[in-house]
Design a protein around this motif. Structure first.
Motif, mmCIF file in Angstrom:
data_model
loop_
_atom_site.group_PDB
_atom_site.id
_atom_site.type_symbol
_atom_site.label_atom_id
_atom_site.label_comp_id
_atom_site.label_asym_id
_atom_site.label_seq_id
_atom_site.Cartn_x
_atom_site.Cartn_y
_atom_site.Cartn_z
ATOM 1 N N LYS A 155 0.770 -1.307 -0.232
ATOM 2 C CA LYS A 155 -0.244 0.063 0.442
ATOM 3 C C LYS A 155 1.023 1.262 -0.256
ATOM 4 C CE LYS A 155 -1.698 1.545 3.795
ATOM 5 N NZ LYS A 155 -3.022 2.064 4.568
ATOM 6 N N PHE A 156 1.893 0.783 1.011
ATOM 7 C CA PHE A 156 3.178 2.229 1.258
ATOM 8 C C PHE A 156 4.427 2.830 -0.150
ATOM 9 C CE2 PHE A 156 0.978 2.382 5.327
ATOM 10 C CZ PHE A 156 1.013 3.471 5.692
ATOM 11 N N ILE A 157 4.565 1.368 -0.328
ATOM 12 C CA ILE A 157 5.317 1.938 -1.921
ATOM 13 C C ILE A 157 4.903 1.930 -3.031
ATOM 14 C CG2 ILE A 157 6.745 0.085 -0.911
ATOM 15 C CD1 ILE A 157 6.307 -1.892 -2.865
ATOM 16 N N GLY A 158 3.857 1.835 -3.331
ATOM 17 C CA GLY A 158 2.417 1.947 -4.788
ATOM 18 C C GLY A 158 3.409 0.963 -6.088
ATOM 19 N N TYR A 167 9.730 0.800 -3.426
ATOM 20 C CA TYR A 167 10.474 1.250 -2.225
ATOM 21 C C TYR A 167 9.741 2.025 -1.640
ATOM 22 C CZ TYR A 167 12.077 5.271 -5.465
ATOM 23 O OH TYR A 167 11.548 6.301 -6.531
ATOM 24 N N LEU A 168 10.221 2.437 -0.681
ATOM 25 C CA LEU A 168 9.331 3.617 0.398
ATOM 26 C C LEU A 168 10.604 4.446 0.272
ATOM 27 C CD1 LEU A 168 9.131 1.175 3.508
ATOM 28 C CD2 LEU A 168 7.250 2.449 2.110
ATOM 29 N N THR A 169 9.614 5.780 -0.081
ATOM 30 C CA THR A 169 10.465 6.958 -0.515
ATOM 31 C C THR A 169 10.596 7.611 1.570
ATOM 32 O OG1 THR A 169 8.728 8.421 -0.186
ATOM 33 C CG2 THR A 169 9.652 7.451 -2.460
ATOM 34 N N LYS A 170 11.392 8.366 1.322
ATOM 35 C CA LYS A 170 10.865 9.511 2.922
ATOM 36 C C LYS A 170 10.427 9.426 3.682
ATOM 37 C CE LYS A 170 16.072 10.602 2.676
ATOM 38 N NZ LYS A 170 17.498 11.254 3.374
ATOM 39 N N GLU A 171 9.413 10.239 2.966
ATOM 40 C CA GLU A 171 7.715 10.928 2.877
ATOM 41 C C GLU A 171 6.838 9.195 3.348
ATOM 42 O OE1 GLU A 171 4.407 12.926 4.011
ATOM 43 O OE2 GLU A 171 5.868 13.387 3.812
ATOM 44 N N ASP A 172 7.314 8.473 1.746
ATOM 45 C CA ASP A 172 6.273 6.979 2.521
ATOM 46 C C ASP A 172 5.833 6.748 3.902
ATOM 47 O OD1 ASP A 172 5.168 7.244 0.434
ATOM 48 O OD2 ASP A 172 6.980 5.328 -0.734
ATOM 49 N N GLN A 173 8.083 6.726 4.469
ATOM 50 C CA GLN A 173 8.201 6.185 5.380
ATOM 51 C C GLN A 173 7.883 7.319 6.348
ATOM 52 O OE1 GLN A 173 12.632 5.892 5.372
ATOM 53 N NE2 GLN A 173 12.924 5.757 3.341
ATOM 54 N N ARG A 174 8.004 8.438 6.425
ATOM 55 C CA ARG A 174 7.396 9.041 7.654
ATOM 56 C C ARG A 174 5.855 9.139 7.721
ATOM 57 N NH1 ARG A 174 3.601 13.520 7.994
ATOM 58 N NH2 ARG A 174 3.596 13.493 5.498
ATOM 59 N N VAL A 175 5.135 8.939 6.699
ATOM 60 C CA VAL A 175 3.500 8.659 7.092
ATOM 61 C C VAL A 175 3.802 7.262 7.607
ATOM 62 C CG1 VAL A 175 1.701 7.798 5.990
ATOM 63 C CG2 VAL A 175 2.860 10.036 5.006
ATOM 64 N N LEU A 176 3.801 6.198 6.936
ATOM 65 C CA LEU A 176 3.662 4.930 7.616
ATOM 66 C C LEU A 176 4.726 4.782 8.643
ATOM 67 C CD1 LEU A 176 3.994 1.875 6.573
ATOM 68 C CD2 LEU A 176 6.423 1.966 7.697
ATOM 69 N N LYS A 177 5.418 5.206 9.559
ATOM 70 C CA LYS A 177 5.634 6.176 11.025
ATOM 71 C C LYS A 177 4.538 6.405 11.321
ATOM 72 C CE LYS A 177 9.114 7.578 10.592
ATOM 73 N NZ LYS A 177 11.080 8.053 10.319
ATOM 74 N N VAL A 179 16.481 2.780 10.651
ATOM 75 C CA VAL A 179 15.517 2.872 9.065
ATOM 76 C C VAL A 179 17.336 3.474 8.625
ATOM 77 C CG1 VAL A 179 14.594 4.112 7.150
ATOM 78 C CG2 VAL A 179 13.149 3.515 8.943
ATOM 79 N N LYS A 180 17.621 4.212 8.930
ATOM 80 C CA LYS A 180 19.392 4.144 8.507
ATOM 81 C C LYS A 180 20.209 3.806 8.761
ATOM 82 C CE LYS A 180 22.704 8.201 9.403
ATOM 83 N NZ LYS A 180 23.295 8.851 10.149
ATOM 84 N N TYR A 181 20.349 2.384 9.552
ATOM 85 C CA TYR A 181 20.854 1.501 9.368
ATOM 86 C C TYR A 181 20.374 0.786 8.168
ATOM 87 C CZ TYR A 181 23.322 -3.669 10.710
ATOM 88 O OH TYR A 181 23.402 -4.749 10.656
ATOM 89 N N LEU A 182 19.385 0.201 7.760
ATOM 90 C CA LEU A 182 18.651 -0.688 6.665
ATOM 91 C C LEU A 182 18.946 -0.061 5.735
ATOM 92 C CD1 LEU A 182 15.486 -1.458 8.374
ATOM 93 C CD2 LEU A 182 17.895 -3.025 8.725
ATOM 94 N N ASN A 183 19.152 1.133 5.416
ATOM 95 C CA ASN A 183 19.016 1.909 3.781
ATOM 96 C C ASN A 183 20.841 2.110 4.376
ATOM 97 O OD1 ASN A 183 18.561 3.253 1.580
ATOM 98 N ND2 ASN A 183 17.725 5.057 2.510
ATOM 99 N N GLY A 226 17.791 7.050 0.583
ATOM 100 C CA GLY A 226 16.467 7.644 1.066
ATOM 101 C C GLY A 226 15.555 6.918 0.550
ATOM 102 N N LYS A 227 15.627 5.403 0.105
ATOM 103 C CA LYS A 227 14.326 4.206 -0.222
ATOM 104 C C LYS A 227 15.087 2.641 0.388
ATOM 105 C CE LYS A 227 14.934 6.080 -5.109
ATOM 106 N NZ LYS A 227 15.352 5.705 -6.046
ATOM 107 N N VAL A 228 13.671 2.704 0.919
ATOM 108 C CA VAL A 228 13.818 1.015 1.785
ATOM 109 C C VAL A 228 12.243 0.218 0.976
ATOM 110 C CG1 VAL A 228 13.008 -0.201 4.076
ATOM 111 C CG2 VAL A 228 14.058 2.513 3.821
#
Length: 97
Positions: free
Chosen positions: A18-21, A25-35, A56-60, A65-67
């Motif tokens: 739903k979040f990646i469309g 991947y998740l953008t920084k904005e997607d990550q913010r909304v998801l959180k 997220v920083k560790y995983l990226n 900025g893409k997860v």
């Protein structure tokens, strides 16, 4: 009928997609909304307000900025482990009372 674990996995996968469309991947904005939408209680109860950002920083590792899916599911696993550790500590405290 799926088991509880299968249902949890399915729910997690649907939330990710739903979040990646169509991006994959998740953008920084997607990550913010998801959180904000999916983890409000976890964020409120963290002693370290930057907890999720650190994960997220560790995983990226690409630093773009893409997860992607692998990092996202690693994030979910890390949060689950942290929540379980918190749960175990509080259950032990309740048992002592």
């Amino acid at each position: 009928m799926p088991s509880q674990m299968e249902h949890a996995m399915e729910t997690t996968m649907f939330a990710f997609h739903k979040f990646i469309g169509n991006k994959g991947y998740l953008t920084k904005e997607d990550q913010r909304v998801l959180k904000e939408k999916e983890f409000p209680r976890i964020l409120e109860n963290q002693k370290d307000p930057q907890y999720m950002e650190k994960i997220v920083k560790y995983l990226n590792r690409c630093r773009d900025g893409k997860v992607g899916s692998q990092s996202f599911f690693s994030l979910i696993l890390g949060l689950t482990i942290a929540c379980n550790d918190y749960f175990v500590v509080h259950m032990k405290q309740k048992e002592k009372k």
